[in-house]
Structure formats: structure tokens, C-alpha cells
Scaffold this active site. Structure first.
Site, short mmCIF file in Angstrom:
data_model
loop_
_atom_site.label_atom_id
_atom_site.label_comp_id
_atom_site.label_asym_id
_atom_site.label_seq_id
_atom_site.Cartn_x
_atom_site.Cartn_y
_atom_site.Cartn_z
N PRO A 1 0.78 -1.23 0.00
CA PRO A 1 0.00 0.00 0.00
C PRO A 1 0.82 1.29 0.00
O PRO A 1 0.25 2.37 -0.05
CB PRO A 1 -0.83 -0.11 1.29
CG PRO A 1 -0.06 -1.03 2.15
CD PRO A 1 0.76 -1.93 1.28
N ASP B 1 1.87 1.18 -11.84
CA ASP B 1 0.58 1.85 -11.65
C ASP B 1 0.77 3.15 -10.91
O ASP B 1 1.74 3.34 -10.19
CB ASP B 1 -0.34 0.97 -10.78
CG ASP B 1 -1.12 -0.02 -11.60
OD1 ASP B 1 -1.04 0.04 -12.84
OD2 ASP B 1 -1.80 -0.85 -10.99
N LYS C 1 -3.63 3.78 -13.48
CA LYS C 1 -4.88 4.52 -13.57
C LYS C 1 -5.21 5.17 -12.24
O LYS C 1 -4.92 4.63 -11.19
CB LYS C 1 -5.99 3.57 -13.96
CG LYS C 1 -5.98 2.33 -13.08
CD LYS C 1 -6.89 1.26 -13.59
CE LYS C 1 -7.17 0.22 -12.54
NZ LYS C 1 -6.23 -0.81 -12.36
N MET D 1 -11.92 1.82 -3.29
CA MET D 1 -12.45 2.77 -4.29
C MET D 1 -13.83 3.28 -3.89
O MET D 1 -14.70 3.48 -4.74
CB MET D 1 -12.52 2.11 -5.69
CG MET D 1 -11.17 1.68 -6.22
SD MET D 1 -11.28 0.65 -7.70
CE MET D 1 -11.51 -0.98 -6.99
N1 SAH Z 1 -4.65 -3.90 -5.72
C1 SAH Z 1 -4.79 -2.87 -4.71
C2 SAH Z 1 -6.13 -2.16 -4.78
C3 SAH Z 1 -6.35 -1.38 -6.06
S1 SAH Z 1 -7.89 -0.55 -6.07
C4 SAH Z 1 -4.61 -3.50 -3.33
O1 SAH Z 1 -4.56 -4.73 -3.19
O2 SAH Z 1 -4.49 -2.75 -2.36
C5 SAH Z 1 -7.43 1.04 -5.52
C6 SAH Z 1 -8.05 1.36 -4.18
O3 SAH Z 1 -7.29 0.74 -3.13
C7 SAH Z 1 -8.06 2.82 -3.83
O4 SAH Z 1 -9.16 3.49 -4.41
C8 SAH Z 1 -8.19 2.76 -2.31
O5 SAH Z 1 -9.51 2.47 -1.93
C9 SAH Z 1 -7.35 1.56 -1.99
N2 SAH Z 1 -5.96 1.93 -1.63
C10 SAH Z 1 -4.84 1.52 -2.21
N3 SAH Z 1 -3.75 2.01 -1.58
C11 SAH Z 1 -4.23 2.75 -0.55
C12 SAH Z 1 -3.61 3.51 0.48
N4 SAH Z 1 -2.29 3.61 0.59
N5 SAH Z 1 -4.41 4.14 1.37
C13 SAH Z 1 -5.75 4.05 1.28
N6 SAH Z 1 -6.39 3.35 0.33
C14 SAH Z 1 -5.63 2.69 -0.57
#
Ligand code: SAH
Length: 265
Positions: free
Chosen positions: A13, A36, A58, A172
Site C-alpha cells: 500500500p 501503476d 490509472k 475505491m
Molecule cells: N490492488 C490494490 C487495490 C487497487 S484498487 C490492493 O490490493 O491494495 C485502488 C483502491 O485501493 C483505492 O481506491 C483505495 O480504496 C485503496 N488503496 C490503495 N492504496 C491505498 C492507500 N495507501 N491508502 C488508502 N487506500 C488505498
């Protein structure tokens, strides 16, 4: 058939310390990297100088490069390189479209590996002091997308999500937050169920906000939070006061993170 191997790598994250050893090794030995938008700057800084890197990712609703073109870029790269890294935020297989890319690579006969990453639900919850399950409080956890393909309306069986011993995590979910909270309450979720929003989780810019399901949207609006935001709903959120180690240690980390007061509507 291309000679290259495509690695679909989860980068976690944001906090670079949450990369897996394998992810780091691949980042440091790649010939080319496609990443990404959600991959953090600190992680991009680990790419050795001279390695070609391309941002193909995206933002919610704004696709930089359409998915079929990303697939084609990977296929072309596999023809010319040995080690191709497709770097994704969080885990490639959790709302990351990693499986679509893997299916296409498989169809083209290109070898690939998937390296799981810490998904945002795990990262944000840990760093916001919210255990996704807790004995006697939460027996299950569900990861739900708050955004459907091409902005189609969210069609979710809300009744199925409503259970006081279930933790709900929306990815999201920022743009449809009001709809999500209203739909859950209409389906029977108590208005005072604890709810949290975590922005930029695990990074030095993390902000978190603790509220309840009836006030969360107003609180988030008032705070001016911007994506990426993770929404967590359930009784486990009440533990954040005691378990918020990241904020408590913030001075030590010299982080900019803040915890907002809940603002009743
Ligand atoms: N594949 C990624 C998710 C992609 S969808 C995973 O497994 O984490 C993208 C969404 O993930 C964002 O809209 C948000 O809701 C969440 N997200 C990803 N990184 C984040 C972060 N550092 N802090 C808060 N939300 C996060």
C-alpha cells in the site's frame, strides 16, 4: 513466443518496508518496469537508475493507458527483455486487474509469475489501529469494490453485507461513500456502527478519520480527504483509539499524519 518472463508484482500500500523480499529483488533486477499510479514514490526510488520505467496506471475513473494496451505493452516487452516487472499497488489479484493481465499473458504463451503484495485493506487497517477481525467482535471480513466498471451504478446485495459481526472494507469507495452508507443503513445496519476512512494508508501522509456510518460521509467531506481512501465499517473500528500505534509513534517517524475528530453532520 517471447523469451521474457513477466512478473506481476504487488508493491503493497505505500510504505516501502512492506515490500516482500521477492518484490524488492525483482524491482532491483528488472530490465523494464511498468507501474501503476498507486505505486509510491519511495518504492519507485528503489528502481536502479538506467532501468526503463513506464507509468501505465490509472487513477479512479481516469485510465492512463487502456487495459488492452497495457496487455499489449507487456506482450511486446516480453519479446525483447528477459525480466519484465509489472508493478501494482497492493496485491495484484485484489481489485488490481492482475488476473486480466495474467490471462492475456497465458493466452499468448508468455511465462509469468504473480508476487502477492500486502493489500490496502491489511496495510491501512494495521496502520490505523483497526484489526479486521477480533475475537468476539468480528468473525468475518469482506473486501468490496465501491466502484463498478465504467462508472456503472453499484449493484450490491446490501442485505447480505449487514451483520454486526462482519467487517466491511470498501476499496475505491470515496466517490460513492454517501450511497454506500445510506444503502447499508437502509438494509438494516445500525446508524451508530463505527466506521473509518484511511487516506494514504501506511505512508507518512496517512490521515485517518473515525466516525460512524451515519456521519462518515459528512466527516470525510469536511476533512477534504482525497483518494486513495479505504473505508472500514464495523465494531472493530472502535479499537482504533487503543491500537493506533502509527499515530502514537508519529513523532518518532516524523510523519505528517493526522487523525481527524469525527464531525457529526
Ligand atoms: N490492488 C490494490 C487495490 C487497487 S484498487 C490492493 O490490493 O491494495 C485502488 C483502491 O485501493 C483505492 O481506491 C483505495 O480504496 C485503496 N488503496 C490503495 N492504496 C491505498 C492507500 N495507501 N491508502 C488508502 N487506500 C488505498
Amino acid at each position: 513466443m517471447g523469451k521474457g518472463m513477466v512478473y506481476l508484482v504487488g508493491s503493497g500500500p505505500g510504505d516501502p518496508d512492506l515490500l516482500t523480499v521477492k518484490a524488492l529483488r525483482l524491482i532491483q533486477s528488472a530490465d523494464v518496469i511498468f507501474y501503476d499510479r498507486l505505486v509510491s514514490d519511495e518504492i519507485l526510488a528503489l528502481i536502479p537508475t538506467g532501468v526503463s520505467r513506464f507509468m501505465v496506471g490509472k487513477a479512479s475513473g481516469h485510465h492512463c493507458v487502456p487495459q488492452h494496451e497495457i496487455n499489449q505493452l507487456l506482450i511486446n516487452a516480453a519479446d525483447k527483455n528477459r525480466t519484465i516487472v509489472r508493478l501494482k499497488g497492493g496485491d495484484p489479484y485484489i481489485f488490481g486487474r492482475g488476473s486480466e493481465e495474467a490471462l492475456e499473458l497465458n493466452k499468448q504463451g508468455i511465462k509469468f509469475e504473480v508476487i502477492p503484495g500486502i493489500t490496502a485493506a491489511s496495510g491501512c487497517s494495521s496502520y490505523a489501529g483497526i484489526p479486521l477481525t477480533h475475537r468476539g467482535m468480528s468473525r468475518s471480513v469482506q473486501f468490496i469494490t465501491g466502484h463498478f466498471r465504467e462508472d456503472e451504478p453499484l449493484e450490491i446485495d446490501w442485505e447480505k453485507l449487514v451483520n454486526p459481526q462482519n467487517t466491511l472494507v470498501f476499496y475505491m469507495g470515496l466517490s460513492s461513500l454517501d450511497f454506500i452508507c445510506q444503502s447499508l443503513m437502509k438494509a438494516g445496519l445500525a446508524a451508530d456502527t463505527a466506521a473509518a476512512a484511511v487516506q494514504n494508508g501506511t505512508t507518512m501522509q496517512q490521515n485517518s478519520l473515525i466516525s460512524d456510518v451515519s456521519h462518515l460521509t459528512a466527516s470525510v467531506k469536511q476533512s477534504g480527504m482525497q483518494a486513495p481512501v479505504m473505508i472500514i465499517i464495523g465494531e472493530v473500528v472502535t479499537l482504533a483509539d487503543d491500537l493506533n500505534w502509527f499515530i502514537s509513534n508519529a513523532d518518532e517517524f516524523q510523519s505528517e499524519n493526522t487523525i481527524y475528530e469525527s464531525v457529526p453532520a
